[in-house]
Design a protein around this motif. Structure first.
Motif, short mmCIF file in Angstrom:
data_model
loop_
_atom_site.label_atom_id
_atom_site.label_comp_id
_atom_site.label_asym_id
_atom_site.label_seq_id
_atom_site.Cartn_x
_atom_site.Cartn_y
_atom_site.Cartn_z
N MET A 2 0.84 -1.19 0.00
CA MET A 2 0.00 0.00 0.00
C MET A 2 0.89 1.25 0.00
N LEU A 3 0.57 2.19 -0.90
CA LEU A 3 1.40 3.37 -1.10
C LEU A 3 1.63 4.15 0.19
N VAL A 4 0.58 4.41 0.94
CA VAL A 4 0.70 5.24 2.14
C VAL A 4 1.60 4.56 3.17
N VAL A 5 1.40 3.26 3.37
CA VAL A 5 2.21 2.52 4.34
C VAL A 5 3.67 2.56 3.93
N ARG A 6 3.96 2.24 2.67
CA ARG A 6 5.35 2.23 2.19
C ARG A 6 6.00 3.59 2.34
N ASP A 7 5.25 4.64 2.03
CA ASP A 7 5.86 5.97 2.08
C ASP A 7 6.08 6.45 3.50
N VAL A 8 5.21 6.09 4.43
CA VAL A 8 5.42 6.46 5.83
C VAL A 8 6.68 5.78 6.35
N VAL A 9 6.85 4.49 6.02
CA VAL A 9 8.06 3.77 6.46
C VAL A 9 9.30 4.40 5.83
N ARG A 10 9.22 4.67 4.53
CA ARG A 10 10.37 5.32 3.88
C ARG A 10 10.62 6.70 4.49
N GLY A 11 9.55 7.41 4.79
CA GLY A 11 9.68 8.73 5.38
C GLY A 11 10.36 8.70 6.74
N LEU A 12 10.17 7.62 7.49
CA LEU A 12 10.87 7.48 8.77
C LEU A 12 12.37 7.33 8.55
N TYR A 13 12.75 6.57 7.53
CA TYR A 13 14.17 6.42 7.21
C TYR A 13 14.77 7.74 6.75
N GLU A 14 13.99 8.51 6.00
CA GLU A 14 14.50 9.74 5.41
C GLU A 14 14.36 10.95 6.32
N GLY A 15 13.59 10.80 7.41
CA GLY A 15 13.41 11.92 8.32
C GLY A 15 12.21 12.79 7.99
N ARG A 16 11.42 12.42 6.98
CA ARG A 16 10.20 13.18 6.68
C ARG A 16 9.13 12.95 7.74
N TYR A 17 9.14 11.77 8.32
CA TYR A 17 8.28 11.46 9.46
C TYR A 17 9.19 11.15 10.64
N ILE A 18 8.76 11.58 11.82
CA ILE A 18 9.57 11.34 13.01
C ILE A 18 8.70 10.78 14.13
N PRO A 19 9.28 9.98 15.04
CA PRO A 19 8.52 9.46 16.18
C PRO A 19 7.84 10.60 16.95
N GLY A 20 6.58 10.37 17.29
CA GLY A 20 5.80 11.37 18.01
C GLY A 20 4.97 12.27 17.09
N GLN A 21 5.26 12.24 15.78
CA GLN A 21 4.53 13.10 14.85
C GLN A 21 3.10 12.61 14.67
N ARG A 22 2.14 13.55 14.68
CA ARG A 22 0.74 13.21 14.47
C ARG A 22 0.48 12.95 13.00
N LEU A 23 -0.40 12.00 12.72
CA LEU A 23 -0.83 11.70 11.36
C LEU A 23 -2.30 12.06 11.26
N VAL A 24 -2.57 13.19 10.64
CA VAL A 24 -3.93 13.72 10.55
C VAL A 24 -4.57 13.24 9.25
N GLU A 25 -5.72 12.58 9.36
CA GLU A 25 -6.35 11.96 8.20
C GLU A 25 -6.56 12.93 7.03
#
Length: 202
Positions: free
Chosen positions: A1-24
């Motif tokens: 799934m695109l969203v799942v893959r990109d969130v995981v990739r974003g964690l590696y790249e620093g686009r997403y960080i632990p504690g960050q809210r994900l607003v629908e």
């Protein structure tokens, strides 16, 4: 799934960080998908232990405590040590040696200008080769469940240290030294843990 893959990739790249809210609504606009797709992605990320959901506060990237990170490192150390040991025990052909050497070369020749995510892809392929050589498909199923991307922003070693660690692992595996391969692999993971854990909150 695109969203799942990109969130995981974003964690590696620093686009997403632990504690960050994900607003629908934000995710719907960003990915150009429907609300139901976003909700399914959040359910998958929650099931994978990447996201936590709180009543009235929505979803956010899971933020590990120091104890949780230490447990994650401890499990990773044991599992990857086993991977290296089994690969060394089955290092019995020229083809296997050449495959491992090729994947180590990809790590050693990685350019920082290619980005950290590209390095992580080389690293993942390297360990998949070790798993394949060691003939342990159970490890292949279990390893992705370890949420190492939740510690990615803290666990970046200098390139020279990374290469040194993988060179020692590769050399031990190529020698067919199972005990030595397990030892240097666990030592490498432990060194990452010791330099990383102080950055996590207690």
């Amino acid at each position: 799934m695109l969203v799942v893959r990109d969130v995981v990739r974003g964690l590696y790249e620093g686009r997403y960080i632990p504690g960050q809210r994900l607003v629908e609504p934000d995710l719907v606009r960003y990915y150009g998908v429907g609300r139901s797709t976003v909700r399914e992605a959040l359910k998958q990320l929650t099931a994978d232990g990447i996201v936590v959901t709180y009543a009235f506060r929505g979803a956010q990237i899971r933020k590990l405590t120091r104890a949780e990170a230490a447990n994650l490192f401890a499990i990773t150390e044991v599992m990857l040590g086993l991977v290296a040991r089994q690969a060394a025990d089955h290092m019995d052909s020229k083809e296997k040696r050449e495959r491992l050497q090729a994947h180590f070369s990809a790590i050693a020749n990685h350019s920082e200008s290619d980005g950290h995510f590209a390095f992580l892809q080389h690293r993942n392929r390297y360990f998949r080769v070790l798993i394949d050589i060691g003939r342990n498909e159970e490890i292949l199923r279990l390893l992705p469940r370890l949420q190492v991307h939740l510690i990615r922003n803290h666990a970046i070693l200098p390139p020279t240290e990374r290469i040194k660690g993988y060179r020692r692992i590769t050399q031990a595996v190529l020698r067919g030294d199972g005990q030595g391969a397990e030892h240097v692999t666990r030592q490498y993971i432990a060194s990452i843990a010791s330099s990383t854990l102080p950055y996590f909150p207690e």
